[in-house]
Enzyme design. Sequence first.
Site, PDB file in Angstrom:
ATOM      1  N   ILE A 153     -12.391  10.903   8.976  1.00 50.51           N
ATOM      2  CA  ILE A 153     -13.042  11.687   8.731  1.00 50.51           C
ATOM      3  C   ILE A 153     -12.251  13.325   8.645  1.00 50.51           C
ATOM      4  O   ILE A 153     -12.794  13.603   8.275  1.00 50.51           O
ATOM      5  CB  ILE A 153     -14.323  11.178   9.573  1.00 50.51           C
ATOM      6  CG1 ILE A 153     -15.003  10.235   8.904  1.00 50.51           C
ATOM      7  CG2 ILE A 153     -15.518  12.053   9.725  1.00 50.51           C
ATOM      8  CD1 ILE A 153     -15.654   9.363   9.518  1.00 50.51           C
ATOM      9  N   ASP A 172      -3.992  15.229  16.916  1.00 52.77           N
ATOM     10  CA  ASP A 172      -4.305  13.673  17.282  1.00 52.77           C
ATOM     11  C   ASP A 172      -2.561  13.078  18.072  1.00 52.77           C
ATOM     12  O   ASP A 172      -1.832  13.777  17.779  1.00 52.77           O
ATOM     13  CB  ASP A 172      -4.218  13.476  15.567  1.00 52.77           C
ATOM     14  CG  ASP A 172      -4.830  11.916  15.874  1.00 52.77           C
ATOM     15  OD1 ASP A 172      -5.642  11.555  15.694  1.00 52.77           O
ATOM     16  OD2 ASP A 172      -4.268  11.178  15.921  1.00 52.77           O
ATOM     17  N   THR A 204     -13.049  11.681  16.638  1.00 51.05           N
ATOM     18  CA  THR A 204     -12.097  10.299  17.393  1.00 51.05           C
ATOM     19  C   THR A 204     -12.904   9.681  17.688  1.00 51.05           C
ATOM     20  O   THR A 204     -14.239   9.956  17.990  1.00 51.05           O
ATOM     21  CB  THR A 204     -11.767  10.876  19.143  1.00 51.05           C
ATOM     22  OG1 THR A 204     -12.432  11.581  19.635  1.00 51.05           O
ATOM     23  CG2 THR A 204     -10.801  12.561  18.848  1.00 51.05           C
ATOM     24  N   CYS A 231     -20.108  14.866  15.024  1.00 54.50           N
ATOM     25  CA  CYS A 231     -20.791  14.049  14.439  1.00 54.50           C
ATOM     26  C   CYS A 231     -19.810  13.147  14.000  1.00 54.50           C
ATOM     27  O   CYS A 231     -19.646  12.813  13.088  1.00 54.50           O
ATOM     28  CB  CYS A 231     -20.844  14.929  12.697  1.00 54.50           C
ATOM     29  SG  CYS A 231     -21.424  16.554  12.370  1.00 54.50           S
ATOM     30  N   ALA A 232     -18.995  12.869  15.403  1.00 51.20           N
ATOM     31  CA  ALA A 232     -18.239  11.909  15.522  1.00 51.20           C
ATOM     32  C   ALA A 232     -18.960  10.725  16.354  1.00 51.20           C
ATOM     33  O   ALA A 232     -19.441   9.878  16.143  1.00 51.20           O
ATOM     34  CB  ALA A 232     -17.112  11.607  15.991  1.00 51.20           C
ATOM     35  N   ARG A 233     -19.191  10.561  18.358  1.00 50.92           N
ATOM     36  CA  ARG A 233     -19.665   9.632  18.483  1.00 50.92           C
ATOM     37  C   ARG A 233     -20.648  10.685  20.236  1.00 50.92           C
ATOM     38  O   ARG A 233     -19.885  11.265  20.549  1.00 50.92           O
ATOM     39  CB  ARG A 233     -18.879   9.145  19.052  1.00 50.92           C
ATOM     40  CG  ARG A 233     -17.752   8.120  18.173  1.00 50.92           C
ATOM     41  CD  ARG A 233     -19.501   6.920  17.905  1.00 50.92           C
ATOM     42  NE  ARG A 233     -18.297   5.769  17.127  1.00 50.92           N
ATOM     43  CZ  ARG A 233     -18.928   5.985  15.979  1.00 50.92           C
ATOM     44  NH1 ARG A 233     -19.196   7.377  15.115  1.00 50.92           N
ATOM     45  NH2 ARG A 233     -18.561   4.859  14.960  1.00 50.92           N
ATOM     46  N   ASP A 257     -24.625  15.768  16.107  1.00 53.42           N
ATOM     47  CA  ASP A 257     -25.418  14.502  14.997  1.00 53.42           C
ATOM     48  C   ASP A 257     -25.708  13.375  15.815  1.00 53.42           C
ATOM     49  O   ASP A 257     -26.128  12.369  15.959  1.00 53.42           O
ATOM     50  CB  ASP A 257     -24.887  14.784  13.744  1.00 53.42           C
ATOM     51  CG  ASP A 257     -25.286  13.367  13.039  1.00 53.42           C
ATOM     52  OD1 ASP A 257     -26.405  13.454  12.616  1.00 53.42           O
ATOM     53  OD2 ASP A 257     -24.806  12.185  12.746  1.00 53.42           O
ATOM     54  N   GLU A 262     -29.338   7.819  22.627  1.00 54.10           N
ATOM     55  CA  GLU A 262     -29.716   7.909  21.959  1.00 54.10           C
ATOM     56  C   GLU A 262     -31.170   7.337  21.608  1.00 54.10           C
ATOM     57  O   GLU A 262     -31.024   5.994  22.047  1.00 54.10           O
ATOM     58  CB  GLU A 262     -29.553   7.584  20.347  1.00 54.10           C
ATOM     59  CG  GLU A 262     -28.032   9.241  20.150  1.00 54.10           C
ATOM     60  CD  GLU A 262     -27.129   8.699  19.132  1.00 54.10           C
ATOM     61  OE1 GLU A 262     -27.913   7.715  18.648  1.00 54.10           O
ATOM     62  OE2 GLU A 262     -26.462   9.622  18.499  1.00 54.10           O
ATOM     63  N   HIS A 280     -28.337  11.607  14.013  1.00 55.04           N
ATOM     64  CA  HIS A 280     -27.067  10.620  13.651  1.00 55.04           C
ATOM     65  C   HIS A 280     -27.489  10.228  12.090  1.00 55.04           C
ATOM     66  O   HIS A 280     -27.392   8.676  12.021  1.00 55.04           O
ATOM     67  CB  HIS A 280     -27.980   9.172  14.885  1.00 55.04           C
ATOM     68  CG  HIS A 280     -26.066   8.660  14.813  1.00 55.04           C
ATOM     69  ND1 HIS A 280     -26.253   8.023  16.501  1.00 55.04           N
ATOM     70  CD2 HIS A 280     -25.151   8.200  13.809  1.00 55.04           C
ATOM     71  CE1 HIS A 280     -24.397   7.412  15.686  1.00 55.04           C
ATOM     72  NE2 HIS A 280     -24.172   7.875  14.415  1.00 55.04           N
ATOM     73  N   GLY A 282     -24.959  11.069   9.944  1.00 59.66           N
ATOM     74  CA  GLY A 282     -23.922  11.319   9.448  1.00 59.66           C
ATOM     75  C   GLY A 282     -23.427   9.773   8.203  1.00 59.66           C
ATOM     76  O   GLY A 282     -22.247  10.872   7.553  1.00 59.66           O
ATOM     77  N   ALA A 283     -23.803   9.206   8.168  1.00 59.98           N
ATOM     78  CA  ALA A 283     -24.010   8.178   6.741  1.00 59.98           C
ATOM     79  C   ALA A 283     -24.431   7.728   6.531  1.00 59.98           C
ATOM     80  O   ALA A 283     -24.927   6.650   5.848  1.00 59.98           O
ATOM     81  CB  ALA A 283     -22.822   6.172   7.577  1.00 59.98           C
TER      82      ALA A 283
END
Length: 528
Positions: A153, A172, A204, A231-233, A257, A262, A280, A282-283
């Site tokens: 991503i 990274d 990450t 927008c990851a975790r 996001d 949550e 949440h 993103g997907a």
Amino acid sequence: MVFKILISDPLSEDGIFPLREAENVEVVIDTGLSEGDLLNKIGEFDGLLVRSQTQVTREVIEKGHNLKVIGRAGVGVDNIDLDAATENGIIVVNAPDGNTNSAAEHTMAMIMSLARNIPQAYLSIKDKKWDRKSFVGVELRDKTLGIVGLGRIGAEVARRAKGQRMNVIAYDPFFSKEKAEAMGIGYGTLDEVLEAGDFITVHTPLLKETRHIINKEAFAKMKDGVRMINCARGGIINEDDLYDAIVEGKVAGAALDVFEEEPAVDHKVLELKEVIATPHLGASTVEAQENVAIDVSHDVVRILSGGLARNPVNIPSVPREVMRKIEPYFYLSEKLGLFLAHLTEEAIEEININYAGDLTALEIAPLTQNTLKGLLSRYLGTHVNNVNASYLAERKGITVHENKTSAARGFTNLITVEIITKSTKRRVSGTLLNGLGARIVKVDDYSMDVIPEGHLVLVHHTDQPGAIGRVGNLLAENNVNIATMQVGRQHIGGSAIMMLTIDRPLTNEELEQIRGMEGFDRVTTVDL
């Protein structure tokens, strides 16, 4: 033979088309099952497809006497008992790539919305106001986007940001200057990315090492007026520290996001006008939901047809006799890999795994996978496992060599793992001692005898009187108890190492105190 597949969560019809067209597969869709209903039904099925609603517990798996595969139409497998599936010889597959485009697009949407204050302006109009002056934004062109985490991503976000004529710099653990040049973006350490970014986005996994990686100290290194995106975790950014940084004016705005807890409808950070947020999403696109279902459906058909899965998340069952022989080495091999992962912050280019002694008569491929799992888990967490470790290593550009030799250097068996980076080599050897279990017996060229568990501190120093005592006194002053200590040297007065097992992790301040002592070169903490 016809295989029966139960789909217990809603999936798109297009997503399960690969199952529909397979000649030897019968699809049964039964969503909204209670736990009791699922337990009663599961025994007649060869495969189970779920999203996040169905809880695939140990009891469900053990009732599924015919289960051969469990598919998760998505990335996370938190709702599936992987240990139980592995114990029962059931392959679990997921779809790690199906939502890549969706998540990258959502990230860019959040960046642009944050830059132009679009949600705030919309709410103002909904409140029957026509206020242009309050929502003056900034352009993305020529701004620097700092990306923390350049997996699938993160790399897609980098490509899109370049299309907006942004400058991109990324960090990274598996990233290098050569890879950056090939992508046409900048390479930096974490601190360099934090210092350079006008916008900073995180991509990450959520691990012990990445939890709250963006915190008060990280914000202090950033530019004034930086804008943050997650927008990851949830949990990668310390949300309390983010709140303070926005209130203090350090951070101009944030787009979130995901949250640490949550649903997050009552979080104080949402009270700030500088923050925009989505629940949440993103997907959450039609295409992503179809793609993950298609990917999983294809894998299910492959497995039931005797083929190999592309996205397995657990190790398939092996013959009992093979497992009985190699199982004692699993713990050791994983810990050796994890140990080495702590010894360098550079991108790893090559891994050499050498097996000696009795191990040469065994099937060692599973041990190699387990070593890679340990090495990569520091950066990838539970995403890496015994089945996909080699695949992930290859994707990270790591070359893996596996060797056997009869020379075990006085041990019945010996595993030696070496990593090679651009500027250094690091090596660790381990063995199993009869009645005593796993041991680290060599670090680089220094002999050791250390149990690979707990909180370890590796100190490189000059061999001189008082070195051990100074470390012991400093730890005692900080109320840190030493469980074990081992010292290794090559010759009197030369280079030496000491390995301590302590009862709790050291703080950064305590580490700096040790590093500041005369004659001490490198100090590394290793958490096994």
